[in-house]
Design a protein around this motif. Structure first.
Motif, mmCIF file in Angstrom:
data_model
loop_
_atom_site.group_PDB
_atom_site.id
_atom_site.type_symbol
_atom_site.label_atom_id
_atom_site.label_comp_id
_atom_site.label_asym_id
_atom_site.label_seq_id
_atom_site.Cartn_x
_atom_site.Cartn_y
_atom_site.Cartn_z
ATOM 1 N N TYR A 139 -4.327 7.050 14.860
ATOM 2 C CA TYR A 139 -4.838 7.463 13.507
ATOM 3 C C TYR A 139 -3.929 7.316 12.338
ATOM 4 C CZ TYR A 139 -9.393 9.582 15.574
ATOM 5 O OH TYR A 139 -10.293 9.736 16.553
ATOM 6 N N TYR A 160 -15.604 11.922 4.880
ATOM 7 C CA TYR A 160 -14.256 12.244 5.050
ATOM 8 C C TYR A 160 -13.380 11.572 4.128
ATOM 9 C CZ TYR A 160 -9.929 13.142 7.531
ATOM 10 O OH TYR A 160 -8.574 13.434 7.724
ATOM 11 N N GLY A 161 -13.369 10.278 3.935
ATOM 12 C CA GLY A 161 -12.799 9.537 2.934
ATOM 13 C C GLY A 161 -12.870 9.986 1.517
ATOM 14 N N HIS A 170 0.874 -1.127 -0.052
ATOM 15 C CA HIS A 170 -0.007 -0.027 -0.005
ATOM 16 C C HIS A 170 0.828 1.118 -0.164
ATOM 17 C CE1 HIS A 170 -3.567 2.419 0.113
ATOM 18 N NE2 HIS A 170 -3.763 2.434 1.681
ATOM 19 N N ARG A 207 -16.402 2.609 3.534
ATOM 20 C CA ARG A 207 -15.349 4.041 3.350
ATOM 21 C C ARG A 207 -14.387 3.535 2.240
ATOM 22 N NH1 ARG A 207 -12.694 6.479 8.875
ATOM 23 N NH2 ARG A 207 -11.639 4.262 8.456
ATOM 24 N N GLN A 211 -4.556 4.999 9.166
ATOM 25 C CA GLN A 211 -5.764 5.211 8.481
ATOM 26 C C GLN A 211 -5.646 6.287 7.770
ATOM 27 O OE1 GLN A 211 -8.839 2.964 8.684
ATOM 28 N NE2 GLN A 211 -8.696 4.325 6.710
ATOM 29 N N ASP A 220 -10.977 15.961 16.539
ATOM 30 C CA ASP A 220 -11.353 14.813 16.874
ATOM 31 C C ASP A 220 -10.977 14.569 18.634
ATOM 32 O OD1 ASP A 220 -12.623 13.592 14.704
ATOM 33 O OD2 ASP A 220 -12.092 11.643 15.421
ATOM 34 N N ALA A 260 -7.188 1.139 -1.683
ATOM 35 C CA ALA A 260 -7.746 1.207 -0.458
ATOM 36 C C ALA A 260 -7.703 0.207 0.391
ATOM 37 C CB ALA A 260 -9.178 1.413 -0.577
ATOM 38 N N MET A 261 -7.414 0.675 1.689
ATOM 39 C CA MET A 261 -6.963 -0.718 2.706
ATOM 40 C C MET A 261 -7.785 -0.566 3.944
ATOM 41 S SD MET A 261 -3.176 -1.365 4.198
ATOM 42 C CE MET A 261 -3.141 -2.303 5.662
ATOM 43 N N PHE A 265 -8.034 -1.996 7.889
ATOM 44 C CA PHE A 265 -7.059 -2.643 8.835
ATOM 45 C C PHE A 265 -8.102 -3.462 9.953
ATOM 46 C CE2 PHE A 265 -5.648 1.409 7.125
ATOM 47 C CZ PHE A 265 -4.241 1.138 7.205
ATOM 48 N N SER A 309 -10.966 13.265 1.293
ATOM 49 C CA SER A 309 -9.751 13.205 1.248
ATOM 50 C C SER A 309 -8.971 12.721 0.078
ATOM 51 C CB SER A 309 -9.232 12.316 2.460
ATOM 52 O OG SER A 309 -9.748 12.878 3.610
ATOM 53 N N SER A 361 -3.357 6.144 4.682
ATOM 54 C CA SER A 361 -4.262 5.351 3.690
ATOM 55 C C SER A 361 -4.937 6.068 2.817
ATOM 56 C CB SER A 361 -4.615 3.999 4.618
ATOM 57 O OG SER A 361 -5.792 3.401 3.534
ATOM 58 N N LEU A 362 -5.776 6.863 3.587
ATOM 59 C CA LEU A 362 -6.948 7.737 3.001
ATOM 60 C C LEU A 362 -6.282 8.777 1.734
ATOM 61 C CD1 LEU A 362 -9.642 7.626 5.331
ATOM 62 C CD2 LEU A 362 -9.836 6.635 3.497
ATOM 63 N N LEU A 408 -14.665 4.665 -2.153
ATOM 64 C CA LEU A 408 -13.634 5.249 -2.926
ATOM 65 C C LEU A 408 -13.200 4.933 -4.441
ATOM 66 C CD1 LEU A 408 -10.923 5.638 -0.194
ATOM 67 C CD2 LEU A 408 -12.063 7.444 -0.859
ATOM 68 N N VAL A 421 -10.415 2.221 12.271
ATOM 69 C CA VAL A 421 -10.262 3.511 12.898
ATOM 70 C C VAL A 421 -11.284 4.563 12.479
ATOM 71 C CG1 VAL A 421 -8.983 5.439 13.280
ATOM 72 C CG2 VAL A 421 -7.828 3.297 13.078
ATOM 73 N N LEU A 422 -12.431 4.748 13.184
ATOM 74 C CA LEU A 422 -13.323 5.655 12.710
ATOM 75 C C LEU A 422 -13.115 7.177 13.512
ATOM 76 C CD1 LEU A 422 -16.685 3.335 12.804
ATOM 77 C CD2 LEU A 422 -14.906 3.967 10.871
ATOM 78 N N LEU A 423 -13.524 8.014 12.880
ATOM 79 C CA LEU A 423 -13.601 9.315 13.505
ATOM 80 C C LEU A 423 -14.419 9.927 14.369
ATOM 81 C CD1 LEU A 423 -12.231 11.403 10.227
ATOM 82 C CD2 LEU A 423 -10.831 10.092 11.946
#
Lengths: 241, 234
Positions: free
Chosen positions: B130, A97-98, A55, A149, B133, B151, A78-79, A81, A101, B136-137, A153, A85-87
């Motif tokens: 974070y 958000y994804g 990646h 998410r 992640q 956050d 895309a990856m 994990f 970005s 990665s984005l 993408l 990890v959510l905001l």
């Protein structure tokens, strides 16, 4: 970015990740086909490290990763994990958000991003939770949001690092169903997992890593029925955890 | 011991009497300290986020200096600000020495390192969680810092409260640069020091009680907000 035969997904050339006297990857070379791929191996074999190198999250000490071009451009990767990890915002906003970005989706208006986010959540069966805060969901639901998410993408390749680890059987089945749908939509999926049942049901190709090296690469049928390497044999027998 | 009880009774009577002089002092204290916290929050959180997320030569030294600066003696800051703002000083032309503006400057210098150091720790902890992640984005470092500040906003409120507590409780620096001028630069802490030296314990105690009540109320509100946010946002 080399143009190669279309069935080829990525070429790994002599990947080494070394540090503090340890080699997490020790000369990984392979050509992975555009099929459903499961990367298996015991703990510490280098599976997650390999995924991060593929990646671009981790620079290898030596070697290179050459992705096959998609429609003349670099593939979108895309990856997801092991621990999503959510905001600290709503489920829908996490997916938005994804998209916001992503360089490939800069042209989208805010309304278009929101519409795509809702569509992605519908595909993973979580549209009804769109306004809930992402971090208060169960582990399985959070993982499905992470998948939504990533799926929103429109990736060409989706890398999954132990997406069902620590989940109960019900949540695991839900995640597996989503992964099958993503793969069926034409996304090339590379899955790292300890879950042999999932690998057997999902994958077409298996890459078996042992001590930072590829010990075996085979079709899923051959790997589980007729493992060639001693390490893979021991792993399948449960002697190598 | 009866003089303590008498003084306390007098303090509560004074606090309840609506004494304009008393409330002017309280209002100025809040005005100066809240202004200082607002400025220090902006600067401190940006510094904290930059150090937390950025990777640059000397970063570890910056962290050590920031942490050490949390313990800066207020009187030293007061002295430095006094020298800067005095008529012969490099910023003397501003003409703000012995005004609330000078007190704000001193408090900003005092609490910015505190907010920067503590927010750096809060944001760096979140960054560890974070980082992969967000990378990665494809999130840029600046956007990541913005995301992390948002956050961790409820934890950062606690950081700001630490800064506010330090600002409101501080006496040395504001005494030097404000001059403790009645009706102009007299705040709760300088008034307490003065009234105690004069022997007017009821007024000193009344101010002390109000100071404690203000700090307790602000912390209570922040705690309630944080609890609510944890339940709502996880």
């Amino acid at each position: 970015m080399a143009e190669r035969a279309p069935e080829e997904l990525v070429r790994l050339d002599g990947l080494v990740v070394a540090g503090r006297g340890h080699r997490a990857l020790d000369g990984v070379s392979a050509t992975l086909p555009r099929r459903r791929i499961a990367i298996l191996g015991p703990n510490g074999a280098g599976k997650s490290v390999l995924l991060r190198v593929m990646h671009g999250l981790l620079a290898p000490t030596a070697g290179r990763v050459a992705w096959h071009a998609v429609a003349g451009r670099a593939p979108r990767i895309a990856m997801v994990f092991q621990r999503p990890v959510l905001l600290r915002r709503s489920v829908e906003d996490n997916v938005v958000y994804g998209l916001a970005s992503s360089a490939a989706h800069r042209g989208l208006s805010a309304a278009q991003r929101r519409a795509r986010a809702v569509a992605a959540l519908e595909r993973v069966g979580l549209a009804h939770l769109a306004s809930r805060s992402g971090r208060v969901l169960s582990g399985g639901e959070q993982q499905r949001v992470a998948l939504a998410r990533a799926w929103a993408l429109e990736p060409d390749v989706l890398l999954l690092d132990e997406p069902t680890a620590s989940l109960d059987p019900g949540a695991t089945r839900a995640i597996e169903a989503v992964i099958h749908e993503i793969a069926a939509s034409g996304v090339a999926v590379v899955l790292v997992t300890h879950h042999r049942g999932l690998a057997r049901r999902f994958a077409e190709q298996v890459v078996f890593l042992h001590e930072g090296r590829i010990a075996e690469q085979a079709t899923v049928t051959d790997f589980f029925a007729r493992p060639r390497s001693a390490a893979a044999h021991a792993y399948l027998e449960g002697d190598l955890a | 011991m009866s003089w303590i009880a008498d003084s306390l009774a007098g303090a509560f009577a004074l606090a309840a009497s609506g004494d304009l002089r008393l409330y002017a002092i309280v209002a100025l204290s809040l005005e100066v300290s809240l202004a200082a916290v607002a400025i220090a929050a902006l600067v401190g959180c940006l510094i904290g986020a930059a150090v937390a997320v950025g990777r640059f030569p000397g970063r570890r030294l910056v962290i050590v200096v920031l942490n050490a600066a949390m313990g800066l003696p207020p009187v030293v800051i007061g002295l430095v600000v006094y020298l800067l703002l005095s008529r012969a000083g490099p910023l003397g032309a501003l003409g703000i020495l012995f005004t609330p503006a000078a007190m704000v400057v001193a408090q900003v210098l005092l609490i910015t390192p505190i907010i920067a150091a503590l927010s750096r720790q809060v944001i760096e902890d979140a960054w560890r969680e974070y980082e992969e992640q967000l990378r990665s984005l494809g999130v840029s470092t600046v956007a990541a810092a913005r995301t992390l500040i948002w956050d961790t906003r409820y934890s950062l409120v606690t950081v700001l409260l630490a800064g506010l507590g330090r600002a409101m409780a501080e006496v040395g620096a504001v005494m030097i640069v404000g001059g403790n001028i009645d009706g102009v630069t007299r705040v709760m802490t300088t008034a307490i020091a003065l009234e105690t030296s004069k022997g007017d314990l009821p007024l000193a105690l009344a101010l002390g009680v109000i100071l404690l009540a203000v700090v307790l109320s602000l912390n209570g509100i922040a705690y309630a907000v944080r609890e609510w946010s944890v339940r709502r946002h996880g």
